[in-house]
Each structure stands twice: as C-alpha cells, then as structure tokens.
Design a protein around this motif. Sequence first.
Motif, PDB file in Angstrom:
ATOM      1  N   PHE A  20       0.838  -1.195   0.104  1.00  0.00           N
ATOM      2  CA  PHE A  20       0.053  -0.034  -0.108  1.00  0.00           C
ATOM      3  C   PHE A  20       0.827   1.209   0.036  1.00  0.00           C
ATOM      4  N   GLN A  21       0.525   2.252  -0.664  1.00  0.00           N
ATOM      5  CA  GLN A  21       1.135   3.535  -0.994  1.00  0.00           C
ATOM      6  C   GLN A  21       0.544   4.788  -0.485  1.00  0.00           C
ATOM      7  N   ILE A  78       7.074   5.814  -2.877  1.00  0.00           N
ATOM      8  CA  ILE A  78       5.944   5.780  -3.637  1.00  0.00           C
ATOM      9  C   ILE A  78       6.480   5.518  -4.908  1.00  0.00           C
ATOM     10  N   HIS A  79       5.955   4.211  -5.554  1.00  0.00           N
ATOM     11  CA  HIS A  79       6.498   3.823  -6.743  1.00  0.00           C
ATOM     12  C   HIS A  79       5.642   4.196  -7.881  1.00  0.00           C
ATOM     13  N   GLU A  80       6.000   3.758  -8.968  1.00  0.00           N
ATOM     14  CA  GLU A  80       5.167   4.077 -10.087  1.00  0.00           C
ATOM     15  C   GLU A  80       4.072   3.332 -10.656  1.00  0.00           C
TER      16      GLU A  80
END
Length: 141
Positions: A20-21, A78-80
């Motif tokens: 989860f981000q 935070i990932h793309e």
Amino acid sequence: MTDSSNENKAKGELLTFLTFQKEDAEQAMNFYVSLFDNSKVIDIERWGPGMPSKEGTIKYATFQLNGSLYMCSDSPPIHEWDFTPAVSNFVNCSDEAELESLFDRLAENGTVLMPLNNYGFSQKFGFVTDQFGVSWQLNLK
C-alpha cells in the motif's frame, strides 16, 4: 492481536503480499478481515521513530482471510506502479447472499469491472476493484 510465533514465517511458504502506498494498509487489512469468516490479524510490525516511513504505519503485517495467509505493508517509497486487475483475489462464494454482500461491500467507493451477472462460465460472477485498489473476482459455485 499479535502473535509472536514464527508459524507464519515458514521457509518456502507462499503468501500474497499487498503493498500500500497511501498509508492505508491497516485500514485495508481490517476491512478484509471483517469481510470473511475464519479471518484474523496474526502479526503487526510498525514503523518506528526515525525509520523511513510515518511512525505507527505498517512495516509488515500478516493476516488470514478465510484460512489464506496474506502480508501487507505501507511502502516508504511511492512507486510508479500500483495494484492491477490482472492479479486479483478469486473468491468462490457458497451462496448468492454471500456473493451479493461481498460484491456490495467491496464495490463501495471502488470500481465495478464486471457487474454481477451470468457470463456463461458461472451461475453468477462479479469483478470489482475495492477502495484500496485491490481487485476481487467473486464467483457463485
């Protein structure tokens, strides 16, 4: 609600892991545990002061949904990428009431990908992405 035993950390064991981000891993986990019988939170490890994520959010948590083990975390970076419907949870429901209840609760503030219907491969089937971005295929056996 924590279990300090290592029974859920067996070598070679396979678990579904949810990243989860939006710092909502605990909210999602508790929501999922409330949906299914035979479900519980097994272990929670939280981010502490000076760690790379907000203090108190989930570093790692293990939980059980109707006997299946899952892990989740609040990711510091935070990932793309995020969740995708290409990978989803498939639930065989025992009756129409269970199917409709799960569908309604999971679809609330989420997205219906396939409304409840007979698509020819099942008596009744629905596909939703819940409010946390996790996808669920719900099937009436």
